[in-house]
Design a protein around this motif. Structure first.
Motif, PDB file in Angstrom:
ATOM      1  N   ARG A  35      94.277  44.733 -17.500  1.00  0.00           N
ATOM      2  CA  ARG A  35      94.965  45.489 -16.619  1.00  0.00           C
ATOM      3  C   ARG A  35      94.777  44.631 -15.134  1.00  0.00           C
ATOM      4  N   PRO A  36      95.628  45.230 -14.049  1.00  0.00           N
ATOM      5  CA  PRO A  36      95.563  44.441 -12.905  1.00  0.00           C
ATOM      6  C   PRO A  36      94.087  44.279 -12.336  1.00  0.00           C
ATOM      7  N   GLY A  62      99.612  49.223  -7.596  1.00  0.00           N
ATOM      8  CA  GLY A  62      98.589  49.272  -8.261  1.00  0.00           C
ATOM      9  C   GLY A  62      98.347  47.802  -8.815  1.00  0.00           C
ATOM     10  N   LYS A  64     100.700  45.810 -10.162  1.00  0.00           N
ATOM     11  CA  LYS A  64     101.578  45.583 -11.378  1.00  0.00           C
ATOM     12  C   LYS A  64     102.500  44.534 -10.930  1.00  0.00           C
ATOM     13  N   MET A 171      99.796  50.563 -19.183  1.00  0.00           N
ATOM     14  CA  MET A 171      99.213  50.804 -17.907  1.00  0.00           C
ATOM     15  C   MET A 171      99.216  52.086 -17.467  1.00  0.00           C
ATOM     16  N   ARG A 172      98.337  52.344 -16.614  1.00  0.00           N
ATOM     17  CA  ARG A 172      98.084  53.780 -15.902  1.00  0.00           C
ATOM     18  C   ARG A 172      98.828  53.781 -14.780  1.00  0.00           C
ATOM     19  N   ASP A 174      99.934  54.022 -10.747  1.00  0.00           N
ATOM     20  CA  ASP A 174      99.726  53.107  -9.661  1.00  0.00           C
ATOM     21  C   ASP A 174      98.370  53.247  -8.815  1.00  0.00           C
ATOM     22  N   GLU A 177      95.271  52.569 -11.355  1.00  0.00           N
ATOM     23  CA  GLU A 177      95.325  51.238 -11.274  1.00  0.00           C
ATOM     24  C   GLU A 177      94.552  50.365 -10.049  1.00  0.00           C
TER      25      GLU A 177
END
Length: 607
Positions: A35-36, A62, A64, A171-172, A174, A177
């Motif tokens: 993830r980020p 977030g 992304k 992805m969750r 913003d 993240e």
């Protein structure tokens, strides 16, 4: 009906193919960059390995759409930049010894992985070369070109996972993240107190500082205390114990909070190995075991701890994200954590966290509307209470049903830590005067801890008595479970549980701890097996015995509703001062509240 297995699709022989570099990098990215926040972790660790003293992290949406990490490290030359984007190219190791790792990164996978799934641009300059820029998008590298930059590096990652859009579905939000990114930064700031960090959200073109930690100078403990004040708050720093415990080539350093400064989750637990943040379940299990005797099941300790050891003693290459480690001697590490923390907590004596007093003062504030607060349950008459508690006085406390507290109290020393008893209210709370304030003691909770510590000392001094079973319990397990239990047999025997092999895959339970009374041996051994499988060791039996002693202490302590004479109250205060862990009851709740005179005067508008 087709009953063919899912991997048997055709009789033709499958062909082995060599994947191209782009596919290899995308696969690697799936392991390294989840993830980020994972990308931020890799990039900031690279900056720390480059000797950066100030690191700035910007993100948008977030992380992304944008992640930018700027550092003032040593930088890279025009020759270094293309090589940095090649897999397994690294300046951290030479490949001759994969256990002698002194840096955060060493695999050379982060940058090529990020370039394979996003749009990556690196701009860098060294002290003796010009700034250069290189870009890679979806695995396709562009040519070098000149740039403008002071010494250091700027890594900009845009449109993470654009080349693997399926990953975007996982992805969750913003916000979620962004919170994950902030947590990564906080862990790294605790690992490097002398480095300055700035985290900004630049979504929508407006930069907002979300977190900032300036460099902290001084010796290790001063620097770490300053940094934990920034990350975890001043309350944690004020209510944490400094830990510095060497043992057999290992060293545990950091801060561990008092039990009364516990949390409802494990979010305030930060563990490191040689400065590397880890999420290792064995280490967290050891931390939980260290506080086992002073916290309830629903409470979690707060701590910032670093295990220092020779890099040869620990393998950091057992997890793609380097979040778990493997020690050469995990039992020694666990023993270091448990014994060091328990010793520090015992040395703290009767000390309780300062936040207890602050919460008490907050409770004094008037509430808007609602029913009146109920302070005391309805009770029988005073005579019934006196007769009911006449026989409950522990050793050294003689019952005095006719004791009165409107008479002058004997002189006592208010300079003592818990002061001098002045009154008892609601037949449960002792009011003591100190040199600069007052103390309110829960007599039952305090005496429960005192009795509990006495019982434990008696048990440990005389050894743990075991009772032999007339007919041994024979319990069937798998061969692996049998071997695991028998490996721990000597440790279990020291706690009064004697087991031995009974042929095949069976275990015979010969003796059980006498203090536990009738024991479901099969259920107990299964619980111990779960701990051994999960943590490599088990405190289950010790916890069961401590629970029995705790119940005994509860029934043998001064009960709520029992009147106490002044000399009894002062004797209780003096014993609290001399008894380890007396600042909290057996369930982790405070046994007393201290209020400073200055705070009390504020309640009445005198200051």
């Amino acid at each position: 009906m087709n009953t063919t297995g899912p991997h048997i699709s055709a009789p033709a022989r499958p062909i082995i193919r060599q994947l191209d570099e782009a596919a290899i990098n995308r696969i690697a990215a799936g392991e390294v960059v989840e993830r980020p926040a994972s990308a931020v972790k890799e990039l900031v660790e690279n900056a720390l390995d480059a000797g950066a003293r100030r690191i700035s992290v910007d993100y948008a949406d977030g992380g992304k759409t944008l992640i930018r990490v700027t550092d003032d490290g040593c930088g890279m030359t025009a020759q270094d930049l293309p090589l940095a984007l090649s897999r397994h190219a690294t300046s951290k190791i030479d490949g001759s010894d994969l256990l002698n790792i002194h840096s955060f990164g060493f695999r050379g996978e982060a940058l090529p992985s990020l370039g394979a799934v996003g749009r990556l641009t690196i701009t860098s300059r060294t002290a003796d070369s010009d700034a250069m820029m290189i870009a890679v998008s979806g695995g396709r590298t562009e040519a070098l070109r000149p740039a403008a930059l002071t010494v250091g590096t700027v890594v900009e990652l845009r449109d993470l996972f654009y080349a693997t859009p399926a990953r975007l579905k996982f992805m969750r939000s913003d916000r979620a993240e962004a919170m994950a990114i902030a947590e990564v930064i906080k862990r790294l700031t605790l690992a490097e107190p002398e480095v300055g960090f700035t985290l900004r959200d630049v979504s929508g073109g407006e930069a907002r500082v979300m977190f900032r930690a300036d460099p902290v100078s001084g010796d290790f403990f001063d620097a770490l205390r300053g940094r934990v004040s920034t990350v975890l708050g001043r309350d944690f720093a004020d209510n944490a114990l400094a830990i510095d415990a060497p043992r057999d080539g290992l060293r545990l350093v950091g801060y561990a909070a008092l039990p009364t400064y516990s949390r409802g989750s494990s979010a305030a637990q930060y563990l490191f190995v040689n400065g590397r943040p880890v999420q290792d379940r064995q280490l967290f299990g050891a931390l939980r075991a260290a506080y086992m005797d002073v916290l309830g099941r629903d409470r979690h300790p707060a701590a910032v701890l670093n295990v220092e050891c020779d890099p040869q003693w620990v393998d950091v290459n057992v997890h793609p994200a380097k979040s778990e480690v493997r020690f050469r001697d995990p039992a020694l590490v666990r023993a270091l954590i448990v014994s060091s923390l328990r010793h520090a907590l015992a040395e703290a004596g009767h000390r309780a966290s300062s936040t207890v007093g602050a919460e008490t003062l907050g409770a004094f504030q008037a509430e808007a509307g609602g029913p009146a607060r109920v302070y005391q349950m309805d009770r029988p008459s005073a005579g019934a209470i006196s007769r009911g508690f006449a026989l409950q006085a522990p050793m050294g406390f003689a019952e005095a049903p006719s004791a009165r507290f409107d008479a002058p109290l004997p002189t006592a020393d208010v300079s003592r830590p818990l002061g001098a008893a002045r009154a008892q209210v609601h037949e449960n709370y002792i009011i003591a005067q100190t040199a600069d304030g007052m103390v309110i003691v829960d007599q039952h909770a305090a005496h429960e801890r005192l009795v509990y510590e006495r019982l434990k000392a008696q048990r440990d001094g005389a050894g743990i008595a075991a009772q032999a079973l007339l007919i041994p319990d024979i319990i069937e397990f798998s061969a692996n479970d049998c071997a695991r239990l028998l490996d721990a047999a000597s440790d279990l025997a020291a706690l009064g549980l004697v087991i031995e092999a009974f042929g095949g895959s069976a275990i015979a339970v010969r003796e059980t701890p006498a203090i536990l009374g009738r024991v479901d041996a099969a259920a107990l051994l299964r619980d111990i097996l779960d701990d051994l499988a999960d943590l490599g060791s088990s405190d289950r039996l010790q916890a069961r015995m401590d629970a029995v002693l705790s119940r005994m202490a509860c029934h043998g302590s001064v009960r709520s509703g029992r009147q106490m004479r002044p000399e009894e109250m002062n004797a209780l205060l003096r014993e609290m001062e001399a008894t380890p862990l007396s600042g909290q009851c057996n369930h982790g709740r405070p046994t007393y509240v201290e209020l400073k005179l200055a705070d009390i005067e504020k309640l009445f508008g005198r200051r």
